[in-house]
Scaffold this active site. Structure first.
Site, PDB file in Angstrom:
ATOM      1  N   ALA A   1       0.789  -1.288   0.072  1.00 37.36           N
ATOM      2  CA  ALA A   1       0.116   0.046   0.072  1.00 37.36           C
ATOM      3  C   ALA A   1       0.990   1.377  -0.136  1.00 37.36           C
ATOM      4  O   ALA A   1       1.307   1.772   1.000  1.00 37.36           O
ATOM      5  CB  ALA A   1      -0.841   0.030   1.232  1.00 37.36           C
TER       6      ALA A   1
ATOM      7  N   SER B   1       1.741   8.915  -8.336  1.00 37.16           N
ATOM      8  CA  SER B   1       3.078   9.117  -8.974  1.00 37.16           C
ATOM      9  C   SER B   1       4.003   9.624  -8.075  1.00 37.16           C
ATOM     10  O   SER B   1       5.202   9.146  -7.850  1.00 37.16           O
ATOM     11  CB  SER B   1       2.918   9.979 -10.133  1.00 37.16           C
ATOM     12  OG  SER B   1       1.996   9.638 -11.031  1.00 37.16           O
TER      13      SER B   1
ATOM     14  N   GLU C   1       9.577  -4.813 -10.062  1.00 38.93           N
ATOM     15  CA  GLU C   1       8.106  -4.819 -10.194  1.00 38.93           C
ATOM     16  C   GLU C   1       7.605  -4.536 -11.501  1.00 38.93           C
ATOM     17  O   GLU C   1       6.521  -5.123 -12.029  1.00 38.93           O
ATOM     18  CB  GLU C   1       7.431  -3.637  -9.048  1.00 38.93           C
ATOM     19  CG  GLU C   1       6.049  -3.172  -9.394  1.00 38.93           C
ATOM     20  CD  GLU C   1       5.525  -2.531  -8.526  1.00 38.93           C
ATOM     21  OE1 GLU C   1       5.894  -2.091  -7.258  1.00 38.93           O
ATOM     22  OE2 GLU C   1       4.509  -1.851  -8.602  1.00 38.93           O
TER      23      GLU C   1
ATOM     24  N   THR D   1       3.140   5.251 -14.223  1.00 38.74           N
ATOM     25  CA  THR D   1       2.418   5.526 -15.402  1.00 38.74           C
ATOM     26  C   THR D   1       3.371   5.617 -16.621  1.00 38.74           C
ATOM     27  O   THR D   1       4.509   5.828 -16.337  1.00 38.74           O
ATOM     28  CB  THR D   1       1.540   6.888 -15.445  1.00 38.74           C
ATOM     29  OG1 THR D   1       2.597   7.882 -15.066  1.00 38.74           O
ATOM     30  CG2 THR D   1       0.642   6.940 -14.225  1.00 38.74           C
TER      31      THR D   1
HETATM   32  C1  LIG Z   1      -6.028  -1.337 -10.477  1.00 36.87           C
HETATM   33  C2  LIG Z   1      -5.237  -0.755 -10.081  1.00 36.87           C
HETATM   34  C3  LIG Z   1      -4.539  -1.565  -9.076  1.00 36.87           C
HETATM   35  C4  LIG Z   1      -3.313  -0.923  -8.384  1.00 36.87           C
HETATM   36  N1  LIG Z   1      -2.756  -1.436  -7.187  1.00 36.87           N
HETATM   37  C5  LIG Z   1      -1.655  -0.663  -6.503  1.00 36.87           C
HETATM   38  C6  LIG Z   1      -1.308  -1.672  -5.252  1.00 36.87           C
HETATM   39  O1  LIG Z   1      -1.414  -2.590  -5.383  1.00 36.87           O
HETATM   40  N2  LIG Z   1      -0.325  -0.763  -4.567  1.00 36.87           N
HETATM   41  C7  LIG Z   1      -0.447   0.693  -4.832  1.00 36.87           C
HETATM   42  O2  LIG Z   1       0.395   1.321  -3.569  1.00 36.87           O
HETATM   43  N3  LIG Z   1      -0.806   1.475  -5.646  1.00 36.87           N
HETATM   44  C8  LIG Z   1      -1.539   0.815  -6.902  1.00 36.87           C
HETATM   45  N4  LIG Z   1      -2.110   1.177  -7.763  1.00 36.87           N
HETATM   46  C9  LIG Z   1      -2.133   2.830  -7.955  1.00 36.87           C
HETATM   47  C10 LIG Z   1      -1.281   3.118  -9.137  1.00 36.87           C
HETATM   48  O3  LIG Z   1       0.141   2.729  -8.847  1.00 36.87           O
HETATM   49  C11 LIG Z   1      -1.334   4.770  -9.515  1.00 36.87           C
HETATM   50  O4  LIG Z   1      -2.768   4.678  -9.743  1.00 36.87           O
HETATM   51  C12 LIG Z   1      -0.469   5.250 -10.513  1.00 36.87           C
HETATM   52  O5  LIG Z   1       0.821   5.122  -9.926  1.00 36.87           O
HETATM   53  C13 LIG Z   1      -0.769   6.702 -10.899  1.00 36.87           C
HETATM   54  O6  LIG Z   1      -0.780   7.178  -9.778  1.00 36.87           O
HETATM   55  P1  LIG Z   1      -2.267   8.237  -9.613  1.00 36.87           P
HETATM   56  O7  LIG Z   1      -3.318   7.405  -9.803  1.00 36.87           O
HETATM   57  O8  LIG Z   1      -2.249   9.049  -8.190  1.00 36.87           O
HETATM   58  O9  LIG Z   1      -2.206   9.293 -10.781  1.00 36.87           O
HETATM   59  P2  LIG Z   1      -1.428  10.461 -10.564  1.00 36.87           P
HETATM   60  O10 LIG Z   1      -0.192  10.691 -10.149  1.00 36.87           O
HETATM   61  O11 LIG Z   1      -2.497  11.732 -10.116  1.00 36.87           O
HETATM   62  O12 LIG Z   1      -1.416  11.051 -12.300  1.00 36.87           O
HETATM   63  C14 LIG Z   1      -2.526  11.670 -12.935  1.00 36.87           C
HETATM   64  C15 LIG Z   1      -1.752  11.911 -14.411  1.00 36.87           C
HETATM   65  O13 LIG Z   1      -0.700  12.846 -14.489  1.00 36.87           O
HETATM   66  C16 LIG Z   1       0.456  12.493 -14.984  1.00 36.87           C
HETATM   67  N5  LIG Z   1       1.445  12.740 -14.233  1.00 36.87           N
HETATM   68  C17 LIG Z   1       1.711  12.698 -12.906  1.00 36.87           C
HETATM   69  N6  LIG Z   1       2.875  13.489 -12.585  1.00 36.87           N
HETATM   70  C18 LIG Z   1       3.556  13.519 -13.826  1.00 36.87           C
HETATM   71  C19 LIG Z   1       4.913  14.080 -14.375  1.00 36.87           C
HETATM   72  N7  LIG Z   1       5.743  14.349 -13.182  1.00 36.87           N
HETATM   73  N8  LIG Z   1       5.140  14.499 -15.613  1.00 36.87           N
HETATM   74  C20 LIG Z   1       4.024  14.048 -16.457  1.00 36.87           C
HETATM   75  N9  LIG Z   1       2.982  13.502 -16.156  1.00 36.87           N
HETATM   76  C21 LIG Z   1       2.697  13.123 -14.847  1.00 36.87           C
HETATM   77  C22 LIG Z   1       0.361  10.693 -14.817  1.00 36.87           C
HETATM   78  O14 LIG Z   1       0.925  10.097 -15.587  1.00 36.87           O
HETATM   79  C23 LIG Z   1      -1.217  10.493 -15.266  1.00 36.87           C
HETATM   80  O15 LIG Z   1      -1.459  10.535 -16.596  1.00 36.87           O
HETATM   81  C24 LIG Z   1      -3.134   0.606  -8.442  1.00 36.87           C
HETATM   82  C25 LIG Z   1      -3.826   1.314  -9.302  1.00 36.87           C
HETATM   83  C26 LIG Z   1      -5.032   0.700 -10.215  1.00 36.87           C
HETATM   84  C27 LIG Z   1      -5.867   1.523 -10.924  1.00 36.87           C
END
Ligand SMILES: Cc1cc2nc3c(=O)[nH]c(=O)nc-3n(C[C@H](O)[C@H](O)[C@H](O)COP(=O)(O)OP(=O)(O)OC[C@H]3O[C@@H](n4cnc5c(N)ncnc54)[C@H](O)[C@@H]3O)c2cc1C
Length: 385
Positions: free
Chosen positions: A125, A133, A242, A365
Protein backbone atom coordinates in the site's frame (compact mmCIF):
# COMPACT_ATOMS: atom_id res chain seq x y z
CA UNK A 1 8.58 -15.09 -35.29
CA UNK A 2 11.17 -14.61 -32.57
CA UNK A 3 12.44 -17.81 -30.98
CA UNK A 4 12.90 -16.99 -27.33
CA UNK A 5 15.99 -18.55 -25.82
CA UNK A 6 15.58 -17.54 -22.20
CA UNK A 7 14.01 -20.81 -21.11
CA UNK A 8 15.66 -24.20 -20.68
CA UNK A 9 13.94 -27.57 -20.79
CA UNK A 10 13.13 -27.55 -17.07
CA UNK A 11 11.31 -24.23 -17.48
CA UNK A 12 9.21 -25.58 -20.32
CA UNK A 13 8.35 -28.62 -18.20
CA UNK A 14 7.30 -26.26 -15.44
CA UNK A 15 5.13 -24.40 -17.98
CA UNK A 16 3.29 -27.62 -18.78
CA UNK A 17 2.68 -28.22 -15.07
CA UNK A 18 1.34 -24.69 -14.58
CA UNK A 19 -0.84 -24.97 -17.67
CA UNK A 20 -2.41 -28.24 -16.57
CA UNK A 21 -2.93 -26.93 -13.04
CA UNK A 22 -4.57 -23.72 -14.23
CA UNK A 23 -6.90 -25.60 -16.59
CA UNK A 24 -8.11 -27.63 -13.62
CA UNK A 25 -8.02 -25.23 -10.68
CA UNK A 26 -8.20 -21.73 -12.13
CA UNK A 27 -10.04 -21.21 -15.42
CA UNK A 28 -13.21 -23.17 -14.53
CA UNK A 29 -13.80 -20.61 -11.75
CA UNK A 30 -13.07 -17.49 -13.80
CA UNK A 31 -16.69 -16.47 -14.43
CA UNK A 32 -17.67 -16.91 -10.79
CA UNK A 33 -14.66 -14.89 -9.65
CA UNK A 34 -15.42 -12.08 -12.08
CA UNK A 35 -18.94 -12.01 -10.71
CA UNK A 36 -17.65 -11.93 -7.13
CA UNK A 37 -14.94 -9.34 -7.88
CA UNK A 38 -12.35 -11.51 -6.18
CA UNK A 39 -10.75 -14.94 -6.50
CA UNK A 40 -11.10 -17.58 -3.79
CA UNK A 41 -8.68 -18.04 -0.91
CA UNK A 42 -8.63 -21.75 -1.73
CA UNK A 43 -6.92 -21.21 -5.08
CA UNK A 44 -4.08 -19.41 -3.31
CA UNK A 45 -3.65 -22.35 -0.95
CA UNK A 46 -3.68 -24.73 -3.90
CA UNK A 47 -1.01 -22.61 -5.61
CA UNK A 48 0.98 -22.87 -2.38
CA UNK A 49 0.62 -26.65 -2.32
CA UNK A 50 2.02 -26.76 -5.87
CA UNK A 51 5.07 -24.80 -4.75
CA UNK A 52 4.19 -21.79 -6.93
CA UNK A 53 4.48 -19.16 -4.18
CA UNK A 54 7.75 -17.41 -3.34
CA UNK A 55 9.96 -20.28 -4.48
CA UNK A 56 13.01 -18.31 -3.38
CA UNK A 57 12.05 -18.73 0.28
CA UNK A 58 14.25 -20.89 2.44
CA UNK A 59 13.30 -24.56 2.72
CA UNK A 60 12.79 -24.14 6.45
CA UNK A 61 9.82 -21.90 5.59
CA UNK A 62 8.46 -24.37 3.06
CA UNK A 63 10.08 -22.66 0.06
CA UNK A 64 12.28 -24.24 -2.60
CA UNK A 65 15.34 -22.05 -2.05
CA UNK A 66 15.35 -21.42 -5.82
CA UNK A 67 15.63 -17.84 -6.94
CA UNK A 68 15.10 -18.24 -10.67
CA UNK A 69 13.03 -15.33 -11.98
CA UNK A 70 12.06 -17.37 -15.04
CA UNK A 71 9.66 -19.57 -13.06
CA UNK A 72 7.75 -16.46 -12.08
CA UNK A 73 7.80 -15.25 -15.67
CA UNK A 74 6.13 -18.52 -16.66
CA UNK A 75 3.48 -18.26 -13.94
CA UNK A 76 2.75 -14.79 -15.17
CA UNK A 77 2.72 -15.71 -18.86
CA UNK A 78 0.45 -18.69 -18.33
CA UNK A 79 -2.07 -17.49 -15.76
CA UNK A 80 -2.09 -13.70 -16.17
CA UNK A 81 -3.82 -13.34 -19.54
CA UNK A 82 -6.69 -15.70 -18.72
CA UNK A 83 -7.15 -15.09 -15.00
CA UNK A 84 -5.51 -11.85 -13.86
CA UNK A 85 -7.40 -11.94 -10.57
CA UNK A 86 -4.98 -14.53 -9.25
CA UNK A 87 -2.24 -11.94 -8.91
CA UNK A 88 0.69 -14.22 -8.09
CA UNK A 89 3.15 -11.78 -9.68
CA UNK A 90 2.27 -9.21 -7.02
CA UNK A 91 2.69 -11.74 -4.23
CA UNK A 92 5.90 -13.35 -5.52
CA UNK A 93 7.76 -10.55 -7.24
CA UNK A 94 6.39 -7.25 -5.99
CA UNK A 95 5.80 -7.70 -2.25
CA UNK A 96 7.53 -11.02 -1.50
CA UNK A 97 11.04 -9.65 -2.24
CA UNK A 98 10.69 -7.11 0.58
CA UNK A 99 10.23 -10.01 3.00
CA UNK A 100 12.96 -12.08 1.42
CA UNK A 101 15.61 -9.38 1.02
CA UNK A 102 14.98 -6.61 3.52
CA UNK A 103 13.05 -8.11 6.44
CA UNK A 104 14.53 -9.18 9.74
CA UNK A 105 14.99 -12.88 10.47
CA UNK A 106 12.16 -12.65 12.98
CA UNK A 107 9.81 -11.15 10.35
CA UNK A 108 10.73 -13.83 7.82
CA UNK A 109 10.27 -16.54 10.41
CA UNK A 110 6.87 -15.21 11.38
CA UNK A 111 5.43 -14.50 7.94
CA UNK A 112 7.23 -16.52 5.28
CA UNK A 113 5.64 -19.93 6.05
CA UNK A 114 2.12 -18.49 5.51
CA UNK A 115 3.24 -16.57 2.44
CA UNK A 116 4.66 -19.74 0.88
CA UNK A 117 1.64 -21.90 1.74
CA UNK A 118 -0.85 -19.34 0.43
CA UNK A 119 -2.48 -18.85 3.86
CA UNK A 120 -1.14 -15.30 3.92
CA UNK A 121 -1.71 -13.28 0.76
CA UNK A 122 0.47 -10.19 0.29
CA UNK A 123 -0.35 -6.62 -0.74
CA UNK A 124 1.57 -3.36 -0.82
CA UNK A 125 0.00 0.00 0.00
CA UNK A 126 1.80 3.05 -1.34
CA UNK A 127 -0.85 4.99 -3.28
CA UNK A 128 -3.20 7.39 -1.47
CA UNK A 129 -6.29 9.28 -2.57
CA UNK A 130 -4.14 12.42 -2.86
CA UNK A 131 -1.05 10.99 -4.51
CA UNK A 132 0.20 8.10 -6.63
CA UNK A 133 2.98 9.09 -9.01
CA UNK A 134 4.51 11.45 -6.47
CA UNK A 135 5.31 8.97 -3.71
CA UNK A 136 7.13 11.58 -1.66
CA UNK A 137 3.76 13.30 -1.29
CA UNK A 138 2.12 10.59 0.82
CA UNK A 139 0.30 11.82 3.90
CA UNK A 140 -0.14 8.64 5.95
CA UNK A 141 1.77 9.33 9.11
CA UNK A 142 3.59 6.95 11.44
CA UNK A 143 4.44 8.24 14.90
CA UNK A 144 6.93 6.55 17.17
CA UNK A 145 5.41 6.18 20.63
CA UNK A 146 8.37 4.48 22.23
CA UNK A 147 7.30 0.86 22.42
CA UNK A 148 5.10 0.90 19.30
CA UNK A 149 4.14 2.96 16.20
CA UNK A 150 0.77 4.56 15.53
CA UNK A 151 -0.37 5.00 11.93
CA UNK A 152 -3.08 7.33 10.66
CA UNK A 153 -4.13 7.90 7.06
CA UNK A 154 -5.56 6.05 4.09
CA UNK A 155 -4.55 4.19 0.94
CA UNK A 156 -6.41 3.43 -2.25
CA UNK A 157 -6.36 1.15 -5.32
CA UNK A 158 -4.62 -1.59 -3.34
CA UNK A 159 -4.45 -4.84 -5.31
CA UNK A 160 -5.09 -8.01 -3.30
CA UNK A 161 -6.26 -5.52 -0.68
CA UNK A 162 -9.27 -7.55 0.41
CA UNK A 163 -7.65 -10.94 0.44
CA UNK A 164 -4.40 -9.77 1.97
CA UNK A 165 -3.36 -11.20 5.30
CA UNK A 166 -0.25 -9.02 5.34
CA UNK A 167 0.07 -5.54 3.86
CA UNK A 168 3.29 -3.59 3.53
CA UNK A 169 2.27 0.01 4.25
CA UNK A 170 4.34 3.10 3.40
CA UNK A 171 4.02 5.96 5.88
CA UNK A 172 5.85 9.18 6.60
CA UNK A 173 7.96 9.01 9.70
CA UNK A 174 9.16 12.61 9.63
CA UNK A 175 6.65 15.38 8.86
CA UNK A 176 9.48 17.76 7.94
CA UNK A 177 11.18 15.53 5.36
CA UNK A 178 9.06 14.07 2.57
CA UNK A 179 11.57 11.38 1.65
CA UNK A 180 11.67 9.93 5.15
CA UNK A 181 9.27 7.07 4.78
CA UNK A 182 8.96 3.89 6.82
CA UNK A 183 7.54 0.57 5.64
CA UNK A 184 5.40 -1.39 8.09
CA UNK A 185 4.06 -4.93 8.00
CA UNK A 186 0.37 -4.65 8.85
CA UNK A 187 -1.53 -7.82 9.64
CA UNK A 188 -5.15 -8.32 8.70
CA UNK A 189 -7.30 -7.79 11.78
CA UNK A 190 -5.03 -5.15 13.34
CA UNK A 191 -7.27 -2.82 15.40
CA UNK A 192 -7.58 0.52 13.57
CA UNK A 193 -7.32 -1.08 10.09
CA UNK A 194 -10.50 -0.98 8.02
CA UNK A 195 -11.35 -1.52 4.38
CA UNK A 196 -13.70 0.46 2.19
CA UNK A 197 -15.29 -0.79 -1.01
CA UNK A 198 -13.99 -3.41 -3.37
CA UNK A 199 -13.55 -0.85 -6.15
CA UNK A 200 -15.35 -1.40 -9.46
CA UNK A 201 -12.99 -1.06 -12.39
CA UNK A 202 -12.86 -0.84 -16.20
CA UNK A 203 -11.28 -4.30 -16.29
CA UNK A 204 -9.54 -6.88 -14.08
CA UNK A 205 -12.93 -7.64 -12.64
CA UNK A 206 -11.81 -10.63 -10.59
CA UNK A 207 -8.89 -8.77 -9.05
CA UNK A 208 -9.82 -7.23 -5.70
CA UNK A 209 -8.84 -3.59 -5.32
CA UNK A 210 -9.29 -2.00 -1.91
CA UNK A 211 -9.36 1.26 -0.07
CA UNK A 212 -7.65 1.01 3.31
CA UNK A 213 -8.10 3.25 6.33
CA UNK A 214 -5.81 3.52 9.34
CA UNK A 215 -7.28 5.02 12.46
CA UNK A 216 -4.79 5.14 15.34
CA UNK A 217 -3.53 1.80 14.14
CA UNK A 218 -1.04 0.44 16.63
CA UNK A 219 1.90 -1.37 15.04
CA UNK A 220 4.49 -3.26 17.10
CA UNK A 221 8.05 -1.98 16.78
CA UNK A 222 9.20 -5.29 15.35
CA UNK A 223 6.92 -4.80 12.31
CA UNK A 224 9.01 -1.97 10.89
CA UNK A 225 10.89 -3.10 7.76
CA UNK A 226 14.48 -1.92 7.92
CA UNK A 227 14.92 1.52 9.39
CA UNK A 228 12.25 4.16 9.76
CA UNK A 229 13.74 6.61 7.28
CA UNK A 230 14.88 4.60 4.30
CA UNK A 231 11.61 3.08 3.05
CA UNK A 232 11.68 5.33 0.00
CA UNK A 233 15.07 3.97 -1.05
CA UNK A 234 13.92 0.40 -0.42
CA UNK A 235 10.84 0.94 -2.60
CA UNK A 236 12.99 2.41 -5.39
CA UNK A 237 15.23 -0.66 -5.23
CA UNK A 238 12.28 -3.01 -5.68
CA UNK A 239 10.47 -1.05 -8.36
CA UNK A 240 12.71 -2.34 -11.17
CA UNK A 241 11.66 -5.93 -10.45
CA UNK A 242 8.00 -4.84 -10.12
CA UNK A 243 8.14 -3.19 -13.55
CA UNK A 244 9.86 -6.15 -15.14
CA UNK A 245 7.32 -8.70 -13.92
CA UNK A 246 4.64 -6.28 -15.07
CA UNK A 247 6.23 -6.14 -18.52
CA UNK A 248 6.17 -9.93 -18.78
CA UNK A 249 2.45 -9.94 -18.00
CA UNK A 250 1.71 -7.17 -20.51
CA UNK A 251 3.41 -8.91 -23.44
CA UNK A 252 1.83 -12.21 -22.43
CA UNK A 253 -1.65 -10.67 -22.54
CA UNK A 254 -0.92 -9.09 -25.93
CA UNK A 255 0.42 -12.41 -27.22
CA UNK A 256 -2.75 -14.17 -26.06
CA UNK A 257 -4.87 -11.52 -27.79
CA UNK A 258 -2.84 -12.05 -30.96
CA UNK A 259 -3.28 -15.83 -30.82
CA UNK A 260 -7.03 -15.80 -30.32
CA UNK A 261 -7.33 -13.23 -33.08
CA UNK A 262 -5.36 -15.45 -35.49
CA UNK A 263 -7.94 -18.18 -34.87
CA UNK A 264 -10.86 -15.80 -35.23
CA UNK A 265 -9.76 -14.24 -38.51
CA UNK A 266 -9.19 -17.59 -40.14
CA UNK A 267 -12.66 -18.80 -39.17
CA UNK A 268 -14.69 -15.67 -39.78
CA UNK A 269 -15.56 -15.09 -43.43
CA UNK A 270 -16.60 -12.01 -45.39
CA UNK A 271 -16.91 -11.46 -49.14
CA UNK A 272 -16.39 -15.18 -49.69
CA UNK A 273 -13.10 -15.61 -47.86
CA UNK A 274 -11.58 -15.67 -44.37
CA UNK A 275 -11.14 -12.10 -43.15
CA UNK A 276 -7.56 -12.96 -42.23
CA UNK A 277 -6.69 -13.13 -45.91
CA UNK A 278 -7.50 -9.49 -46.63
CA UNK A 279 -4.35 -7.51 -47.15
CA UNK A 280 -5.33 -5.17 -44.32
CA UNK A 281 -5.62 -8.08 -41.84
CA UNK A 282 -2.35 -9.58 -43.03
CA UNK A 283 -0.52 -6.27 -42.64
CA UNK A 284 -2.03 -5.61 -39.22
CA UNK A 285 -1.07 -9.07 -37.98
CA UNK A 286 2.43 -8.68 -39.45
CA UNK A 287 2.91 -5.33 -37.68
CA UNK A 288 1.66 -6.77 -34.42
CA UNK A 289 3.89 -9.83 -34.71
CA UNK A 290 6.88 -7.52 -35.17
CA UNK A 291 5.99 -5.40 -32.16
CA UNK A 292 5.38 -8.47 -30.01
CA UNK A 293 8.72 -9.96 -30.96
CA UNK A 294 10.48 -6.69 -30.15
CA UNK A 295 8.65 -6.58 -26.82
CA UNK A 296 9.69 -10.14 -25.94
CA UNK A 297 13.29 -9.41 -26.93
CA UNK A 298 13.44 -6.36 -24.66
CA UNK A 299 11.71 -8.17 -21.80
CA UNK A 300 13.96 -11.21 -21.99
CA UNK A 301 17.03 -8.98 -22.21
CA UNK A 302 15.92 -7.23 -19.01
CA UNK A 303 15.16 -10.57 -17.34
CA UNK A 304 18.70 -11.75 -18.05
CA UNK A 305 20.06 -8.48 -16.64
CA UNK A 306 17.84 -8.85 -13.57
CA UNK A 307 19.06 -12.38 -12.93
CA UNK A 308 22.62 -11.07 -12.99
CA UNK A 309 21.71 -8.25 -10.62
CA UNK A 310 22.28 -5.69 -13.37
CA UNK A 311 18.80 -4.38 -14.21
CA UNK A 312 18.86 -0.58 -14.04
CA UNK A 313 15.84 1.57 -13.17
CA UNK A 314 16.00 3.05 -16.68
CA UNK A 315 15.97 -0.31 -18.47
CA UNK A 316 13.10 -1.55 -16.30
CA UNK A 317 11.23 1.65 -17.15
CA UNK A 318 11.89 1.11 -20.87
CA UNK A 319 10.52 -2.43 -20.63
CA UNK A 320 7.44 -1.31 -18.70
CA UNK A 321 6.79 1.61 -21.04
CA UNK A 322 7.28 -0.28 -24.28
CA UNK A 323 5.44 -3.48 -23.39
CA UNK A 324 2.42 -1.70 -21.96
CA UNK A 325 2.16 0.55 -25.01
CA UNK A 326 2.52 -2.43 -27.37
CA UNK A 327 -0.14 -4.26 -25.37
CA UNK A 328 -2.51 -1.30 -25.73
CA UNK A 329 -2.02 -1.16 -29.49
CA UNK A 330 -2.31 -4.93 -29.95
CA UNK A 331 -5.53 -5.44 -27.98
CA UNK A 332 -7.09 -2.49 -29.80
CA UNK A 333 -6.20 -3.82 -33.27
CA UNK A 334 -7.25 -7.34 -32.29
CA UNK A 335 -10.62 -6.11 -31.10
CA UNK A 336 -11.07 -4.25 -34.39
CA UNK A 337 -10.36 -7.45 -36.33
CA UNK A 338 -13.13 -9.17 -34.36
CA UNK A 339 -15.70 -6.64 -35.63
CA UNK A 340 -18.88 -6.38 -33.53
CA UNK A 341 -18.06 -9.64 -31.78
CA UNK A 342 -15.05 -7.90 -30.26
CA UNK A 343 -17.34 -5.57 -28.38
CA UNK A 344 -19.28 -8.43 -26.82
CA UNK A 345 -18.46 -9.59 -23.33
CA UNK A 346 -18.69 -13.24 -24.37
CA UNK A 347 -15.67 -12.80 -26.63
CA UNK A 348 -12.43 -12.96 -24.70
CA UNK A 349 -10.87 -10.12 -26.67
CA UNK A 350 -13.30 -7.64 -25.09
CA UNK A 351 -12.01 -8.60 -21.66
CA UNK A 352 -8.36 -8.48 -22.73
CA UNK A 353 -8.98 -5.00 -24.14
CA UNK A 354 -10.43 -3.76 -20.86
CA UNK A 355 -7.82 -5.51 -18.71
CA UNK A 356 -4.99 -4.00 -20.74
CA UNK A 357 -5.89 -0.38 -20.07
CA UNK A 358 -4.40 -0.36 -16.58
CA UNK A 359 -0.94 -1.46 -17.75
CA UNK A 360 -0.01 2.07 -18.84
CA UNK A 361 -1.04 3.41 -15.44
CA UNK A 362 -0.10 1.18 -12.53
CA UNK A 363 3.42 0.39 -11.35
CA UNK A 364 4.22 3.90 -12.60
CA UNK A 365 2.46 5.59 -15.51
CA UNK A 366 3.93 5.79 -19.01
CA UNK A 367 4.67 9.46 -18.33
CA UNK A 368 6.66 8.60 -15.19
CA UNK A 369 8.51 5.89 -17.14
CA UNK A 370 9.50 8.54 -19.72
CA UNK A 371 10.64 10.79 -16.87
CA UNK A 372 12.91 8.04 -15.51
CA UNK A 373 14.33 7.23 -18.94
CA UNK A 374 14.76 10.93 -19.78
CA UNK A 375 16.52 11.59 -16.49
CA UNK A 376 18.88 8.74 -17.31
CA UNK A 377 19.71 10.61 -20.51
CA UNK A 378 20.70 13.63 -18.43
CA UNK A 379 17.82 15.70 -19.74
CA UNK A 380 16.41 16.91 -16.43
CA UNK A 381 16.90 20.64 -15.86
CA UNK A 382 17.56 20.00 -12.15
CA UNK A 383 20.54 17.78 -13.02
CA UNK A 384 22.12 20.72 -14.86
CA UNK A 385 22.06 23.16 -11.95
C1 LIG B 1 -6.22 -1.40 -10.70
C2 LIG B 1 -5.16 -0.67 -9.94
C3 LIG B 1 -4.33 -1.39 -9.09
C4 LIG B 1 -3.36 -0.73 -8.34
N1 LIG B 1 -2.63 -1.42 -7.40
C5 LIG B 1 -1.85 -0.74 -6.52
C6 LIG B 1 -1.26 -1.40 -5.40
O1 LIG B 1 -1.38 -2.61 -5.22
N2 LIG B 1 -0.54 -0.65 -4.53
C7 LIG B 1 -0.35 0.69 -4.68
O2 LIG B 1 0.30 1.31 -3.86
N3 LIG B 1 -0.89 1.34 -5.75
C8 LIG B 1 -1.65 0.67 -6.66
N4 LIG B 1 -2.24 1.32 -7.72
C9 LIG B 1 -1.99 2.75 -7.89
C10 LIG B 1 -1.19 3.09 -9.13
O3 LIG B 1 0.15 2.71 -8.97
C11 LIG B 1 -1.36 4.60 -9.36
O4 LIG B 1 -2.72 4.80 -9.77
C12 LIG B 1 -0.40 5.14 -10.39
O5 LIG B 1 0.91 5.14 -9.90
C13 LIG B 1 -0.76 6.59 -10.80
O6 LIG B 1 -0.97 7.40 -9.69
P1 LIG B 1 -2.31 8.29 -9.58
O7 LIG B 1 -3.47 7.41 -9.83
O8 LIG B 1 -2.26 9.02 -8.30
O9 LIG B 1 -2.21 9.30 -10.77
P2 LIG B 1 -1.51 10.73 -10.72
O10 LIG B 1 -0.17 10.63 -10.12
O11 LIG B 1 -2.47 11.71 -10.13
O12 LIG B 1 -1.35 11.04 -12.26
C14 LIG B 1 -2.41 11.55 -13.10
C15 LIG B 1 -1.82 11.84 -14.47
O13 LIG B 1 -0.76 12.81 -14.35
C16 LIG B 1 0.41 12.32 -14.92
N5 LIG B 1 1.59 12.78 -14.21
C17 LIG B 1 1.84 12.72 -12.87
N6 LIG B 1 3.07 13.20 -12.60
C18 LIG B 1 3.61 13.56 -13.80
C19 LIG B 1 4.86 14.11 -14.20
N7 LIG B 1 5.83 14.37 -13.31
N8 LIG B 1 5.07 14.35 -15.51
C20 LIG B 1 4.11 14.07 -16.42
N9 LIG B 1 2.91 13.53 -16.11
C21 LIG B 1 2.67 13.28 -14.81
C22 LIG B 1 0.28 10.79 -14.82
O14 LIG B 1 1.14 10.14 -15.73
C23 LIG B 1 -1.19 10.61 -15.10
O15 LIG B 1 -1.41 10.61 -16.49
C24 LIG B 1 -3.17 0.67 -8.50
C25 LIG B 1 -3.97 1.38 -9.40
C26 LIG B 1 -4.97 0.73 -10.10
C27 LIG B 1 -5.86 1.55 -10.98
Amino acid sequence: MLKRTIYAEEHEMFRQTVRAWAEKEVYPNADAWREAGVVSREVWKKAGEEGFLCMYADEKYGGLDTDDFRYDMILCEEIGPREPGLFIGLHNRIVGPYLQKFASDAQREKYMPGVVSGETILAIAMTEPGTGSDLAGIKTRAVDLGDHWVLNGSKTYISNGFLAGLILVAARTNPEKSHEIGLFWVEDGTPGLSRGRNLKKVGLESQDTAELFFDDMKIPKENLLGDARSGFKTMMMNLAEERLIGAVGFVARAEHAFNITMEFIMERRAFGRPIGTFQNSRFKMASMRTELDAAWALTDHCAHAHMKGELSAEMAAEAKLYTSEVEGRVVDECLQLHGGAGYMDEYEISRLYRDARISRIYAGTSEIMREIIGRGLGLDERQRN
